[in-house]
Write an enzyme that holds these catalytic residues in place. Structure first.
Site, short mmCIF file in Angstrom:
data_model
loop_
_atom_site.label_atom_id
_atom_site.label_comp_id
_atom_site.label_asym_id
_atom_site.label_seq_id
_atom_site.Cartn_x
_atom_site.Cartn_y
_atom_site.Cartn_z
N ASP A 213 0.83 -1.20 0.00
CA ASP A 213 0.00 0.00 0.00
C ASP A 213 0.87 1.26 0.00
O ASP A 213 1.84 1.35 0.76
CB ASP A 213 -0.87 -0.04 1.26
CG ASP A 213 -1.98 0.99 1.25
OD1 ASP A 213 -2.82 0.93 0.35
OD2 ASP A 213 -1.99 1.86 2.14
N GLU A 278 1.65 -0.67 -4.85
CA GLU A 278 0.62 0.29 -5.20
C GLU A 278 1.35 1.62 -5.31
O GLU A 278 1.82 2.17 -4.32
CB GLU A 278 -0.46 0.41 -4.13
CG GLU A 278 -1.56 1.33 -4.63
CD GLU A 278 -2.19 2.25 -3.60
OE1 GLU A 278 -3.32 2.70 -3.83
OE2 GLU A 278 -1.57 2.54 -2.57
C1 GLC Z 1 -4.34 2.98 -0.69
C2 GLC Z 1 -5.54 2.10 -0.57
C3 GLC Z 1 -6.69 2.93 -0.10
C4 GLC Z 1 -6.35 3.50 1.26
C5 GLC Z 1 -5.05 4.27 1.21
C6 GLC Z 1 -4.52 4.55 2.58
O1 GLC Z 1 -4.47 3.94 -1.68
O2 GLC Z 1 -5.78 1.45 -1.78
O3 GLC Z 1 -7.89 2.19 -0.04
O4 GLC Z 1 -7.37 4.34 1.71
O5 GLC Z 1 -4.04 3.56 0.54
O6 GLC Z 1 -4.05 3.38 3.17
#
Ligand code: GLC
Ligand code: CA
Length: 540
Positions: A213, A278
């Protein structure tokens, strides 16, 4: 035909062979399947549905966070990284899920949240209780600016400031998301060591990898300078619009993040486990760094997930990135943070067809594409009454921005609550009609479900689609991409006019057409209808 070439390098992924040619599937844990009738999706519910994913043909199942959490950001605020949130199940349930998945030949990827913890995490509680404790330096506490306000102008994704005052000590702490999600200090070696141990805890239990993340947020510039504002901010701007009105040169995508990725790869590699970022980074060359040799195995390219329909721009983004990095990318147009592509691309059959056309192109770009639960049904956005919204983006701000529309329960059938649960789900939404359920589409050979399934299967049977050298053929039109990989040819005509291509011989067959007919192959001329992707191979 003039070809621009980029040599493929299938030996990437740190030698993790099982990633070659794989297709991933994201499960949003809260909304996939509720096994115990409390309205919240859970681990045994997912285990019970793995047969469906096997039938669909995907290889990797990514589960969103199911760890102990107060749930201010629906699990992305982790209070303990090695404990399972009892609303989702137990550690034993997780072991069972891994075991069943492996029996079926599926790989399982969990979601790790290293940019921030929950404010209820023991580390943060200790940091607040005792500013002289080692845990204080696990986080980013800073003195106020001379005027007593926040240390700098950084905004939070979830609005407004990235800083909250800890009144007891008079210092502010940094959070790129909610105040309940304090950011960790990745310059502190102790934090690095903690996460090595967390990875090993799960790798030892058999998980096959992690989706990381906010991988682009880990390190901040050590001096915490102000960031430049690049756009005026409307008075009624939502928090995300506000956030993206700044150029995030000091809070995101710092060069030295790669050091951390390399360290993690040293932890993951002995387990043959994969690491998938991500990353919200848009610039192709910056993103390619995440998967440079020794760093992560894969990175999501998120931009197409938030773009509205714009054929030429889609092709520039997707094909442009594939030309510089084809194997390390996880292609997506849908996830738990974005409006459903079928809706974003215009809604109705048109939106669905466009989504499948883009997906068919992505399946020819190498790397590991991912589908998000319900995408295989061509699902449009869920319908939620304003008073039933849950996403903190909506509930904490006056805005219509918000991610609930893509988080409504998976529609299995036409039982109450679409078979997701026996009781009202945690996120109340209008039930989906038969045509948008797994059961309804399963029984209809023309439904999107079968087209997605076919696309997944043919990618397996034709490794050229992801393995062979990628050549981009000049189509003469900015809204048409022609990609040749080995024996396969993918023609993505995202434009509103049909497109004819002369292949110079009639020895071709249409392996897949996202919609419409098969073209006129007899003379070697293929007519590709508007907003259609066709994948061809030589006739057998
Ligand atoms: C990422 C996740 C999202 C979350 C954010 C903070 O973007 O995909 O759902 O709110 O991180 O952890
Ligand atoms: Ca449940």
């Amino acid at each position: 035909m003039a070809a621009l070439t980029k040599p493929g390098s299938p030996g990437q992924h740190g030698g993790k062979k099982w990633l070659d040619g794989a297709v991933g599937y994201e499960v949003y844990v809260r909304s996939f399947a509720d096994s115990n009738g409390d309205g919240i999706g859970d681990i045994p519910g997912i285990t019970g549905r793995l047969d469906y994913l096997k039938w669909l043909g995907v290889d990797i199942v990514w589960l969103t966070p199911f760890y102990k959490s107060p749930g201010h950001d629906h699990g992305y605020d982790v209070a303990s990284y090695s404990e399972v949130n009892p609303i989702h199940g137990t550690l034993e349930d997780v072991d069972d899920l891994i075991e069943r998945a492996h029996q079926l030949g599926l790989r399982v990827v969990f979601d790790i949240v290293p940019n921030h913890t929950s404010s209820e995490h023991r580390w943060f509680q200790q940091a607040l209780a005792d500013p002289s404790s080692p845990e204080r330096d696990y986080y980013l506490f800073r003195d106020p600016a001379p005027d007593g306000g926040p240390p700098n102008n950084w905004p939070s994704h979830f609005g407004p400031s990235a800083w909250t005052l800890d009144e007891a000590s008079g210092q502010y702490y940094c959070h790129l998301f909610l105040p309940e999600q304090p950011d960790l200090n990745w310059r502190n070696p102790a934090v690095r060591a903690e996460f090595d141990a967390i990875y090993r805890f799960w790798f030892d239990r058999g998980v096959d990898g992690f989706r990381i993340d906010v991988a682009h947020g880990l390190l901040k510039h050590p001096d915490f300078p102000d960031i430049p504002q690049i756009k005026p901010i409307a008075a009624d701007a939502g928090p995300m619009e506000n956030f993206f009105s700044f150029d995030h040169i000091y809070d995101l995508d710092q060069d030295d993040n790669v050091e951390i990725f390399t360290r993690w790869q040293d932890v993951a590699a002995p387990y043959d486990a994969c690491l998938l970022a991500e990353s919200g980074v848009e610039a192709h060359d910056r993103l390619a760094r995440y998967v440079q040799p020794g760093a992560l195995d894969l990175t999501f390219f998120l931009k197409p997930g938030w773009m509205a329909w714009d054929p030429a721009k889609f092709l520039r983004e997707l094909v442009g990135l594939a030309e510089i990095e084809s194997h390390g990318i996880s292609w997506v147009i849908s996830n738990h943070d974005q409006a459903r592509p079928a809706s974003r691309f215009g809604g109705g059959p048109e939106g669905r067809n466009r989504a499948l056309a883009v997906t068919a192109l992505m399946f020819s770009l190498g790397g590991v594409p991912f589908l998000y639960q319900g995408e295989e049904l061509g699902s449009p956005n869920g319908e939620i009454a304003p008073e039933d919204r849950h996403d903190p983006i909506s509930t904490r701000n006056e805005t219509d921005e918000g991610r609930d529309v893509c988080r409504t329960p998976m529609a299995w059938n036409t039982d109450p609550f679409n078979g997701f649960s026996s009781v009202e789900p945690w996120l109340k939404a209008a039930d989906r009609p038969l045509d948008f359920t797994v059961a309804g589409q399963h029984a209809n050979a023309a439904a999107p479900l079968h087209r997605y399934r076919r696309l997944i299967a043919l990618r397996k049977h034709h490794p050229d689609l992801w393995r062979a050298e990628l050549k981009v053929i000049d189509s003469g039109r900015p809204d048409v991409a022609v990609i040749q990989r080995g024996t396969s040819l993918t023609v993505a005509n995202l434009g509103s006019q049909s497109f004819a291509i002369n292949l110079g011989s009639g020895q071709w067959q249409v392996l897949f057409a996202s919609q419409g007919g098969d073209g006129d192959l007899a003379s070697g001329i293929v007519n590709v209808s508007a907003e259609t992707t066709v994948i061809l191979v030589p006739a057998a």
